[in-house]
Scaffold this motif. Structure first.
Motif, PDB file in Angstrom:
ATOM      1  N   ARG A   1       0.839  -1.213   0.000  1.00 46.68           N
ATOM      2  CA  ARG A   1       0.000   0.000   0.000  1.00 46.68           C
ATOM      3  C   ARG A   1       0.870   1.258   0.000  1.00 46.68           C
ATOM      4  O   ARG A   1       0.577   2.244  -0.670  1.00 46.68           O
TER       5      ARG A   1
ATOM      6  N   GLU B   1       2.243   1.940  -3.354  1.00 41.32           N
ATOM      7  CA  GLU B   1       1.253   2.462  -4.313  1.00 41.32           C
ATOM      8  C   GLU B   1       1.072   3.980  -4.181  1.00 41.32           C
ATOM      9  O   GLU B   1       0.665   4.641  -5.140  1.00 41.32           O
TER      10      GLU B   1
ATOM     11  N   LEU C   1      -0.517   6.661  -6.815  1.00 40.74           N
ATOM     12  CA  LEU C   1      -1.882   7.176  -6.631  1.00 40.74           C
ATOM     13  C   LEU C   1      -1.858   8.698  -6.605  1.00 40.74           C
ATOM     14  O   LEU C   1      -2.710   9.369  -7.201  1.00 40.74           O
TER      15      LEU C   1
ATOM     16  N   LEU D   1      -3.711   1.647 -12.579  1.00 40.42           N
ATOM     17  CA  LEU D   1      -3.304   0.506 -11.762  1.00 40.42           C
ATOM     18  C   LEU D   1      -4.450  -0.492 -11.650  1.00 40.42           C
ATOM     19  O   LEU D   1      -4.263  -1.706 -11.738  1.00 40.42           O
TER      20      LEU D   1
ATOM     21  N   ASN E   1     -11.541  -0.634  -3.247  1.00 40.52           N
ATOM     22  CA  ASN E   1     -10.889  -0.826  -4.548  1.00 40.52           C
ATOM     23  C   ASN E   1     -10.782  -2.299  -4.936  1.00 40.52           C
ATOM     24  O   ASN E   1     -10.703  -2.629  -6.116  1.00 40.52           O
ATOM     25  N   ASN E   2     -10.757  -3.190  -3.933  1.00 32.77           N
ATOM     26  CA  ASN E   2     -10.742  -4.615  -4.240  1.00 32.77           C
ATOM     27  C   ASN E   2     -12.020  -4.969  -5.023  1.00 32.77           C
ATOM     28  O   ASN E   2     -11.958  -5.675  -6.038  1.00 32.77           O
TER      29      ASN E   2
ATOM     30  N   ASP F   1     -11.649  -3.693  -8.570  1.00 32.19           N
ATOM     31  CA  ASP F   1     -10.881  -4.624  -9.407  1.00 32.19           C
ATOM     32  C   ASP F   1     -11.791  -5.739  -9.924  1.00 32.19           C
ATOM     33  O   ASP F   1     -11.737  -6.123 -11.098  1.00 32.19           O
TER      34      ASP F   1
ATOM     35  N   GLY G   1      -9.484  -6.580   0.332  1.00 32.65           N
ATOM     36  CA  GLY G   1      -8.087  -6.713  -0.096  1.00 32.65           C
ATOM     37  C   GLY G   1      -7.172  -6.219   1.006  1.00 32.65           C
ATOM     38  O   GLY G   1      -7.374  -6.532   2.189  1.00 32.65           O
ATOM     39  N   THR G   2      -6.213  -5.403   0.623  1.00 28.50           N
ATOM     40  CA  THR G   2      -5.245  -4.936   1.616  1.00 28.50           C
ATOM     41  C   THR G   2      -5.837  -3.882   2.553  1.00 28.50           C
ATOM     42  O   THR G   2      -5.200  -3.503   3.528  1.00 28.50           O
ATOM     43  N   GLY G   3      -7.054  -3.434   2.260  1.00 31.60           N
ATOM     44  CA  GLY G   3      -7.682  -2.430   3.142  1.00 31.60           C
ATOM     45  C   GLY G   3      -8.508  -3.065   4.244  1.00 31.60           C
ATOM     46  O   GLY G   3      -9.158  -2.359   5.015  1.00 31.60           O
TER      47      GLY G   3
ATOM     48  N   ARG H   1      -9.749  -4.551   7.656  1.00 40.34           N
ATOM     49  CA  ARG H   1      -9.379  -4.313   9.056  1.00 40.34           C
ATOM     50  C   ARG H   1     -10.224  -5.220   9.941  1.00 40.34           C
ATOM     51  O   ARG H   1     -11.432  -5.297   9.797  1.00 40.34           O
TER      52      ARG H   1
ATOM     53  N   ALA I   1     -11.878  -8.536  12.029  1.00 43.29           N
ATOM     54  CA  ALA I   1     -12.481  -9.812  11.621  1.00 43.29           C
ATOM     55  C   ALA I   1     -13.508  -9.596  10.516  1.00 43.29           C
ATOM     56  O   ALA I   1     -14.101  -8.523  10.391  1.00 43.29           O
TER      57      ALA I   1
ATOM     58  N   ASP J   1      -6.376 -10.344  -5.167  1.00 44.14           N
ATOM     59  CA  ASP J   1      -5.276  -9.817  -4.344  1.00 44.14           C
ATOM     60  C   ASP J   1      -4.954 -10.684  -3.120  1.00 44.14           C
ATOM     61  O   ASP J   1      -3.816 -11.068  -2.915  1.00 44.14           O
TER      62      ASP J   1
HETATM   63  N1  LIG Z   1      -4.428   1.279  -4.290  1.00 42.25           N
HETATM   64  C1  LIG Z   1      -4.026   0.898  -5.501  1.00 42.25           C
HETATM   65  O1  LIG Z   1      -3.242   1.528  -6.172  1.00 42.25           O
HETATM   66  C2  LIG Z   1      -4.508  -0.336  -6.034  1.00 42.25           C
HETATM   67  C3  LIG Z   1      -5.346  -1.108  -5.271  1.00 42.25           C
HETATM   68  N2  LIG Z   1      -5.837  -2.205  -5.760  1.00 42.25           N
HETATM   69  C4  LIG Z   1      -6.847  -2.956  -5.026  1.00 42.25           C
HETATM   70  O2  LIG Z   1      -7.336  -2.244  -3.928  1.00 42.25           O
HETATM   71  C5  LIG Z   1      -7.314  -3.032  -2.777  1.00 42.25           C
HETATM   72  C6  LIG Z   1      -7.252  -2.145  -1.592  1.00 42.25           C
HETATM   73  O3  LIG Z   1      -8.380  -1.288  -1.679  1.00 42.25           O
HETATM   74  P1  LIG Z   1      -9.009  -0.495  -0.479  1.00 42.25           P
HETATM   75  O4  LIG Z   1      -7.989   0.294   0.197  1.00 42.25           O
HETATM   76  O5  LIG Z   1     -10.175   0.235  -1.008  1.00 42.25           O
HETATM   77  O6  LIG Z   1      -9.441  -1.621   0.541  1.00 42.25           O
HETATM   78  P2  LIG Z   1     -10.337  -2.904   0.348  1.00 42.25           P
HETATM   79  O7  LIG Z   1     -11.013  -2.916  -0.956  1.00 42.25           O
HETATM   80  O8  LIG Z   1      -9.493  -4.032   0.725  1.00 42.25           O
HETATM   81  O9  LIG Z   1     -11.443  -2.780   1.481  1.00 42.25           O
HETATM   82  C7  LIG Z   1     -11.808  -1.592   2.099  1.00 42.25           C
HETATM   83  C8  LIG Z   1     -13.284  -1.572   2.385  1.00 42.25           C
HETATM   84  O10 LIG Z   1     -13.687  -2.727   3.102  1.00 42.25           O
HETATM   85  C9  LIG Z   1     -14.307  -2.360   4.335  1.00 42.25           C
HETATM   86  N3  LIG Z   1     -13.814  -3.284   5.343  1.00 42.25           N
HETATM   87  C10 LIG Z   1     -12.579  -3.302   5.873  1.00 42.25           C
HETATM   88  N4  LIG Z   1     -12.463  -4.313   6.743  1.00 42.25           N
HETATM   89  C11 LIG Z   1     -13.638  -4.953   6.762  1.00 42.25           C
HETATM   90  C12 LIG Z   1     -14.123  -6.084   7.470  1.00 42.25           C
HETATM   91  N5  LIG Z   1     -13.358  -6.748   8.339  1.00 42.25           N
HETATM   92  N6  LIG Z   1     -15.395  -6.508   7.237  1.00 42.25           N
HETATM   93  C13 LIG Z   1     -16.162  -5.851   6.358  1.00 42.25           C
HETATM   94  N7  LIG Z   1     -15.762  -4.755   5.676  1.00 42.25           N
HETATM   95  C14 LIG Z   1     -14.519  -4.309   5.876  1.00 42.25           C
HETATM   96  C15 LIG Z   1     -13.907  -0.941   4.599  1.00 42.25           C
HETATM   97  O11 LIG Z   1     -14.929  -0.262   5.241  1.00 42.25           O
HETATM   98  C16 LIG Z   1     -13.686  -0.393   3.225  1.00 42.25           C
HETATM   99  O12 LIG Z   1     -14.885   0.117   2.708  1.00 42.25           O
HETATM  100  C17 LIG Z   1      -6.151  -3.950  -2.989  1.00 42.25           C
HETATM  101  O13 LIG Z   1      -6.219  -5.131  -2.233  1.00 42.25           O
HETATM  102  C18 LIG Z   1      -6.283  -4.234  -4.465  1.00 42.25           C
HETATM  103  O14 LIG Z   1      -7.232  -5.248  -4.695  1.00 42.25           O
HETATM  104  C19 LIG Z   1      -5.681  -2.526  -7.161  1.00 42.25           C
HETATM  105  O15 LIG Z   1      -6.719  -1.885  -7.812  1.00 42.25           O
HETATM  106  C20 LIG Z   1      -4.369  -2.091  -7.697  1.00 42.25           C
HETATM  107  C21 LIG Z   1      -4.084  -0.692  -7.404  1.00 42.25           C
END
Ligand SMILES: NC(=O)C1=CN([C@@H]2O[C@H](COP(=O)(O)OP(=O)(O)OC[C@H]3O[C@@H](n4cnc5c(N)ncnc54)[C@H](O)[C@@H]3O)[C@@H](O)[C@H]2O)[C@@H](O)CC1
Length: 499
Positions: free
Chosen positions: A11, A14, A18, A26, A62-63, A66, A126-128, A130, A132, A148
């Motif tokens: 992250r 990236e 970004l 991306l 963003n996951n 994708d 994905g990597t976002g 948090r 359980a 991812d």
């Molecule tokens: N940032 C970038 O440049 C890129 C990101 N990419 C994708 O973006 C992902 C990361 O995106 P984000 O930062 O939007 O994060 P995520 O898409 O992983 O998830 C974040 C969302 O999930 C919710 N959330 C978090 N934990 C939760 C839980 N335990 N239960 C239920 N909901 C939950 C949050 O409220 C938030 O809305 C990567 O894993 C990858 O797939 C790809 O598009 C490549 C480029």
């Protein structure tokens, strides 16, 4: 060599892209790679892409974006695409592309369309992610492709604190993630496909490294043309006991197949006894020794010692000796109960999860953090082997080879050549005595490098031994199930292919 990063490191890498407005690009690259992964998986299962029923589980971030873009690409190849939103929010551009490609949002998992899905794309978290995750049902028989990282698995550690999806394939972006290999994450990730999205120049030093076959020759000690047995290296072995005689023979087999100049085997008594007879019967080239002070370049101590008082006394004596002489040593199995921490000696400890937990408790690791006053148990180590190995390396100052379905190799320092993961070995390798063979292999590598001028870091030497052991298991498994005594033949085959 492949590099493995935490989700947090990816992250951070990236961020500059970004900030420069490259986010949509991306995401397209990631989604294109994800769609390719789905197509390859369909082909592997002799399924056609046109008409394939593919449903995305789409989260808020963003996951999910994708996943929606990937579905839109798959629709262009004739797939029948649907999606289920698992959150109220959905990535707007992704959703627009999905709809424009003819995609249809389903109301939930109970729909007939979902029940008939042949492929499910897991794009919830994905990597976002948090904390359980509460989980989501997957139709029986559907192939699962995680976007991812499988939802519910921490990309940083591989830990699963709630539910997690189990994927057949994970298509991961920008860099391999620790969570795909460590702890529970490894069992949820399936096969792994890495998609390059151009993060290269922004990536930091990796958390872990994964050796490739091309890395191994330079990590194995060279067999110099003018070498004699003493310059190739003499390995002292203190292994086996009346209770576990076979361990002695297995460590010698592993070491001889890897290549040593000589093995001095420390006998139990001065007189001929069954243990030495067994070892010499299997390996007549082994030299029996009654005096541990005879010159060797490295020692292997501990495999199959059991609690035999006499063998334990011998082991204590040898451990003290190796420390005084600063000799490289591999300490295995019961030898681990005898070590003193924090020496400057080049040592490799080879515990499995249960032995690692016992050692952590003995060194007081269970009482200085969140688990205050709690004892570390095998399950704690298995949940996050990387953290356990790091802690052990820190407490002992040694290189730790934490054995398991995925083996972690961790030196006491950070930086390149210090931390490795070996993802596997053939499942037939889970057999009695395979750890003894591994200890012999690693000890042989250390012996060969012991007096070399430009030896690789000790952790890299140990990682090469682990790799060799795993590769040998595949070589031998081609002939069916095997016992540990057959592994050495595989080691020899693999070394011959490499050199
Ligand atoms: N940032 C970038 O440049 C890129 C990101 N990419 C994708 O973006 C992902 C990361 O995106 P984000 O930062 O939007 O994060 P995520 O898409 O992983 O998830 C974040 C969302 O999930 C919710 N959330 C978090 N934990 C939760 C839980 N335990 N239960 C239920 N909901 C939950 C949050 O409220 C938030 O809305 C990567 O894993 C990858 O797939 C790809 O598009 C490549 C480029």
């Amino acid at each position: 060599m492949h590099q493995v990063y935490t989700g947090t490191q990816i992250r951070e890498a990236e961020q500059p892209l970004l900030a420069a407005g490259a986010g949509p690009q991306l995401m397209h690259q990631a989604a294109w790679g994800l769609a390719q992964g789905v197509i390859e998986l369909l082909h592997e299962h002799q399924l056609a892409v046109p008409g394939a029923r593919i449903t995305g589980l789409i989260g808020a971030g963003n996951n999910g974006g994708d996943g929606l873009w990937a579905l839109s690409f798959l629709a262009r190849r004739g797939a029948h695409i649907t999606a289920i939103c698992t959150a109220e929010r959905v990535h707007p551009e992704g959703a627009a592309a999905f709809r424009a490609a003819g995609g249809r949002f389903l109301s939930g998992p109970e729909t007939a369309d979902y029940a008939r899905a042949e492929v499910v794309i897991d794009a919830v978290l994905g990597t976002g992610a948090r904390g359980a995750w509460e989980g989501h049902p997957v139709p029986e028989g559907a192939l699962v492709v995680a976007c991812d990282i499988p939802s519910g698995v921490s990309a940083d550690t591989g830990q699963v604190s709630g539910q997690a999806i189990t994927a057949d394939l994970t298509v991961t972006f920008g860099g391999l993630k620790v969570g795909l290999f460590n702890g529970a994450g490894a069992a949820h990730s399936g096969n792994i496909k890495l998609v390059d999205i151009g993060l290269g120049p922004h990536l930091p030093a990796p958390e872990l490294q994964l050796l490739s076959p091309t890395d191994i020759p330079e990590l194995l000690p060279p067999a110099a043309p003018h070498a004699h047995k003493y310059t190739r290296g003499v390995l002292g072995v203190l292994a086996g006991s009346t209770k576990y005689p076979g361990a002695a023979s297995l460590v010698c087999a592993g070491a001889l197949a890897t290549g040593v100049g000589m093995i001095r085997f420390l006998t139990q008594t001065e007189h001929a006894e069954p243990l030495t007879t067994l070892v010499l019967g299997a390996h007549p080239e082994v030299v029996p020794a009654t005096d541990p002070t005879e010159r060797v370049q490295a020692w292997l101590v501990g495999s199959g010692l059991s609690d035999s008082d006499h063998r334990v006394e011998q082991a204590k004596q040898v451990l003290t000796l190796t420390q005084q002489q600063q000799l490289p040593a591999v300490i295995d199995a019961d030898g681990l109960k005898l070590i003193e921490p924090a020496t400057t000696q080049p040592r490799v400890l080879t515990p499995h999860a249960g032995e690692a937990a016992a050692l952590l408790n003995r060194l007081g690791a269970g009482s200085d953090d969140a688990t205050q006053n709690q004892r570390v148990d095998r399950a704690n180590v298995e949940a996050d082997p990387l953290a356990a190995a790091q802690k052990l390396a820190e407490l002992t100052g040694d290189v730790i080879v934490l054995k398991g379905p995925h083996t972690i190799i961790c030196g006491p320092d950070a930086g390149p050549g210090q931390r490795f993961i070996y993802p596997g070995g053939h499942p037939f390798l889970a057999t009695a005595g395979s750890g003894d063979t591994l200890a012999g292999i690693i000890a042989a590598v250390l012996t060969g490098w012991a007096e070399a001028d430009a030896a690789p870091p000790l952790a890299a030497q140990a990682a090469a031994g682990v790799w060799l052991h795993g590769a040998a298991s595949y070589a031998v498994a081609a002939g069916g199930p095997f016992g540990a005594s057959q592994l050495a033949a595989g080691v020899r085959t693999v070394v011959a292919e490499l050199l």
